[in-house]
Design a protein around this motif. Structure first.
Motif, PDB file in Angstrom:
ATOM      1  N   GLY A  55      16.551  -0.278   1.525  1.00  0.00           N
ATOM      2  CA  GLY A  55      15.537  -1.004   1.788  1.00  0.00           C
ATOM      3  C   GLY A  55      15.696  -2.099   0.470  1.00  0.00           C
ATOM      4  N   VAL A  56      15.644  -1.421  -0.349  1.00  0.00           N
ATOM      5  CA  VAL A  56      15.308  -2.261  -1.936  1.00  0.00           C
ATOM      6  C   VAL A  56      16.579  -3.233  -1.736  1.00  0.00           C
ATOM      7  N   ILE A  57      17.677  -2.791  -1.588  1.00  0.00           N
ATOM      8  CA  ILE A  57      18.969  -3.768  -1.752  1.00  0.00           C
ATOM      9  C   ILE A  57      18.977  -4.872  -0.782  1.00  0.00           C
ATOM     10  N   THR A  58      18.879  -4.554   0.618  1.00  0.00           N
ATOM     11  CA  THR A  58      19.151  -5.296   1.618  1.00  0.00           C
ATOM     12  C   THR A  58      18.076  -6.218   1.981  1.00  0.00           C
ATOM     13  N   LYS A  59      16.949  -5.961   1.982  1.00  0.00           N
ATOM     14  CA  LYS A  59      15.735  -6.648   2.346  1.00  0.00           C
ATOM     15  C   LYS A  59      15.305  -7.936   1.568  1.00  0.00           C
ATOM     16  N   ARG A  60      14.933  -8.885   2.173  1.00  0.00           N
ATOM     17  CA  ARG A  60      14.824 -10.241   1.493  1.00  0.00           C
ATOM     18  C   ARG A  60      13.403 -10.378   1.518  1.00  0.00           C
ATOM     19  N   ASP A  61      12.571  -9.652   2.296  1.00  0.00           N
ATOM     20  CA  ASP A  61      11.142  -9.929   2.221  1.00  0.00           C
ATOM     21  C   ASP A  61      10.383  -8.918   1.042  1.00  0.00           C
ATOM     22  N   LEU A  62       9.553  -9.676   0.511  1.00  0.00           N
ATOM     23  CA  LEU A  62       8.741  -8.839  -0.620  1.00  0.00           C
ATOM     24  C   LEU A  62       8.031  -7.646  -0.032  1.00  0.00           C
ATOM     25  N   VAL A  63       7.274  -7.734   0.870  1.00  0.00           N
ATOM     26  CA  VAL A  63       6.536  -6.789   1.643  1.00  0.00           C
ATOM     27  C   VAL A  63       7.224  -5.648   1.861  1.00  0.00           C
ATOM     28  N   LYS A  64       8.412  -5.745   2.630  1.00  0.00           N
ATOM     29  CA  LYS A  64       9.481  -4.776   2.867  1.00  0.00           C
ATOM     30  C   LYS A  64       9.848  -4.072   1.505  1.00  0.00           C
ATOM     31  N   ILE A  65      10.114  -4.794   0.619  1.00  0.00           N
ATOM     32  CA  ILE A  65      10.512  -4.091  -0.934  1.00  0.00           C
ATOM     33  C   ILE A  65       9.674  -3.252  -1.291  1.00  0.00           C
ATOM     34  N   ILE A  66       8.145  -3.621  -1.272  1.00  0.00           N
ATOM     35  CA  ILE A  66       7.410  -2.903  -1.508  1.00  0.00           C
ATOM     36  C   ILE A  66       7.233  -1.395  -0.935  1.00  0.00           C
ATOM     37  N   LEU A  67       7.250  -1.562   0.554  1.00  0.00           N
ATOM     38  CA  LEU A  67       7.376  -0.243   1.200  1.00  0.00           C
ATOM     39  C   LEU A  67       8.790   0.600   0.888  1.00  0.00           C
ATOM     40  N   SER A  68       9.750  -0.050   0.661  1.00  0.00           N
ATOM     41  CA  SER A  68      10.917   0.792   0.261  1.00  0.00           C
ATOM     42  C   SER A  68      10.587   1.564  -0.989  1.00  0.00           C
ATOM     43  N   LEU A  69       9.957   0.767  -1.964  1.00  0.00           N
ATOM     44  CA  LEU A  69       9.333   1.523  -3.052  1.00  0.00           C
ATOM     45  C   LEU A  69       8.708   2.767  -2.877  1.00  0.00           C
ATOM     46  N   ALA A  70       7.782   2.495  -1.932  1.00  0.00           N
ATOM     47  CA  ALA A  70       6.804   3.633  -1.577  1.00  0.00           C
ATOM     48  C   ALA A  70       7.626   4.755  -0.839  1.00  0.00           C
ATOM     49  N   ILE A  71       8.706   4.424  -0.107  1.00  0.00           N
ATOM     50  CA  ILE A  71       9.373   5.532   0.547  1.00  0.00           C
ATOM     51  C   ILE A  71      10.068   6.465  -0.518  1.00  0.00           C
ATOM     52  N   MET A  72      10.666   5.669  -1.505  1.00  0.00           N
ATOM     53  CA  MET A  72      11.440   6.290  -2.576  1.00  0.00           C
ATOM     54  C   MET A  72      10.178   7.207  -3.459  1.00  0.00           C
ATOM     55  N   GLY A  73       9.350   6.858  -3.704  1.00  0.00           N
ATOM     56  CA  GLY A  73       8.115   7.663  -4.260  1.00  0.00           C
ATOM     57  C   GLY A  73       7.723   9.008  -3.441  1.00  0.00           C
ATOM     58  N   TYR A  74       7.834   8.848  -2.150  1.00  0.00           N
ATOM     59  CA  TYR A  74       7.527  10.153  -1.396  1.00  0.00           C
ATOM     60  C   TYR A  74       8.541  11.016  -1.427  1.00  0.00           C
TER      61      TYR A  74
END
Lengths: 180, 111, 149
Positions: free
Chosen positions: B17-36
């Motif tokens: 998600g962090v690499i391919t998504k271009r939407d900033l909100v989606k990048i925040i959500l991907s970081l949350a997934i990595m944290g979980y």
């Protein structure tokens, strides 16, 4: 049922939920899917005998969802048309991550099987924790007595993060007020 | 071992998600997934077969799971929420300035 | 007639009845942090969610009058200083920094474990105030009328 089956089920559920959250077009739906993933983490903590963490994870998940929904709900989500470069990027990324996954299997073979703890330092905490600190909750006794420095640093990080967010946003609010 | 691998797959989904998504909100959500995934991995290490939660009770003497990773993850969850709040405020500020969430468009506007 | 802010009358009445129960539950979780699951982090978030409930139901103006936001900011900064002062007091008592310097008491009693309940209370105040401040700042943000550059 053994606990491994339950955990496999919960983890598979979380993986599907996170992929759905990343691929959906609507922003509200993806935020709610992330909430489902976080509640899955909370359930997994309960299965792994960590009630402290289950409570905290549950509450913080609610809080994060409220923050995200409150800020981003009214934005019109602009649909990004898939270009050729973007498709190539997605393909290359998936292939690279699959290769990393295949090579990492041998790493995971070397760690002990599930159910045998790796850390041996904590035997001391389990045997002497109640006598040293007088607290029945051993997690509480570790974070506030044995490792209170850790908590001090954590409170400092929280303070700094909140200070940064307050500083960034308050400037813009004040500017708007001056304009009126 | 299959549980560790599934946890690692969850981490890889976050990286994707962090690499391919271009939407900033989606990048925040991907970081949350990595944290979980990272938090769950530490707690998986701590589990011991047929052991109970690390809280003493009167007259009960059973083997207990490892309390040290639980203490570490407890602080980690709180810090994660603080960083999420900081990221949300930064993204809101960026939206006010550029009127978009798309990182490629923001880069083009910078010139 | 006064301009109606917040949600409908049903939501306001239910909030008025339940908010104190939620705050009481948060205090329970904080005070029993050394005996049962919970502690400063969990209880602090419960109190912040109770305040957030009032903010969502009644709107910004009422909450500002009810809670005095500038006081909350000072309380937030004060709690971290209290944390440090408690650590330094242990130094004055002849122990190490942040070490337990009050008597340990009996196991399973509410008043036991020395400084752990005190630290729990301080962390609870800190977490509750800082999280509520974030929500307060974010709720005042209006992205749509945001100015250009």
């Amino acid at each position: 049922m053994p606990i491994e089956t339950w955990l496999t089920f919960v983890l598979g559920f979380m993986i599907i939920g996170s992929i759905v959250a990343l691929e959906l077009k609507d922003i509200l739906s993806s935020i709610i899917s992330i909430g489902v993933v976080g509640l899955g983490v909370s359930v997994a903590f309960l299965f792994l005998q960590a009630p402290d963490l289950a409570i905290v994870q549950f509450l913080f998940e609610i809080f994060a969802i409220i923050i995200l929904v409150k800020v981003f709900i009214k934005k019109d989500y602009h649909y990004e048309e898939p270009s050729r470069i973007n498709k190539m990027l997605i393909g290359v990324t998936v292939i690279t991550l699959a290769v990393i996954f295949i090579f990492s299997i041998s790493v995971f073979k070397n760690i002990p099987p599930f159910g045998e703890p790796l850390l041996h330092t904590s035997k001391y905490y389990l045997e002497n924790g109640a006598g040293d600190t007088g607290a029945a909750n051993l997690v509480s006794s570790i974070i506030l007595d044995y490792r209170a420095y850790d908590t001090l640093g954590e409170v400092t990080v929280l303070f700094t993060a909140i200070l940064g967010s307050v500083t960034v946003l308050r400037l813009s609010i004040r500017k708007n007020k001056n304009k009126e | 071992m299959i549980i560790y691998l599934l946890c690692f797959v969850l981490f890889l989904v976050g990286i994707y998600g962090v690499i391919t998504k271009r939407d900033l909100v989606k990048i925040i959500l991907s970081l949350a997934i990595m944290g979980y995934s990272a938090n769950l991995f530490l707690i998986l290490f701590a589990y011991k077969k047929s052991a109970l939660y690390p809280i003493l009770e009167k007259g009960v003497d059973v083997p207990m799971v490892d309390p040290l990773p639980q203490a570490l993850v407890l602080t980690s969850i709180v810090i994660e929420l603080g960083t999420t709040a900081l990221l949300v405020s930064l993204v809101a500020k960026l939206f006010q300035k550029y009127r978009t969430f798309d990182i490629t468009k923001i880069r083009r506007l910078l010139g | 007639m006064k301009r109606q802010t917040g949600m409908t009358l049903i939501v306001k009445t239910i909030t008025r009845l339940t908010v104190w129960l939620i705050i009481l539950y948060g205090f329970y979780i904080i005070l029993h942090g050394h005996l049962t699951p919970g502690g400063g982090f969990g209880g602090g978030v419960i109190i912040a969610l109770a305040f957030l409930n009032v903010l969502l139901a009644y709107g910004r103006e009422f909450t500002d009058k009810w809670l005095k936001i500038s006081f909350l900011e000072k309380l937030e900064s004060l709690s971290i200083i209290l944390f440090l002062l408690l650590g330094i007091t242990a130094l004055l008592a002849g122990k190490l920094f942040l070490e337990n310097f009050i008597g340990k008491g009996h196991l399973y009693h509410l008043l036991s474990a020395g400084t752990i309940p005190v630290f729990n209370i301080i962390i609870g105040i800190k977490v509750a105030m800082s999280l509520f401040l974030v929500i307060w700042i974010l709720s005042g943000l209006k992205l749509e009328e945001g100015e250009e550059a």
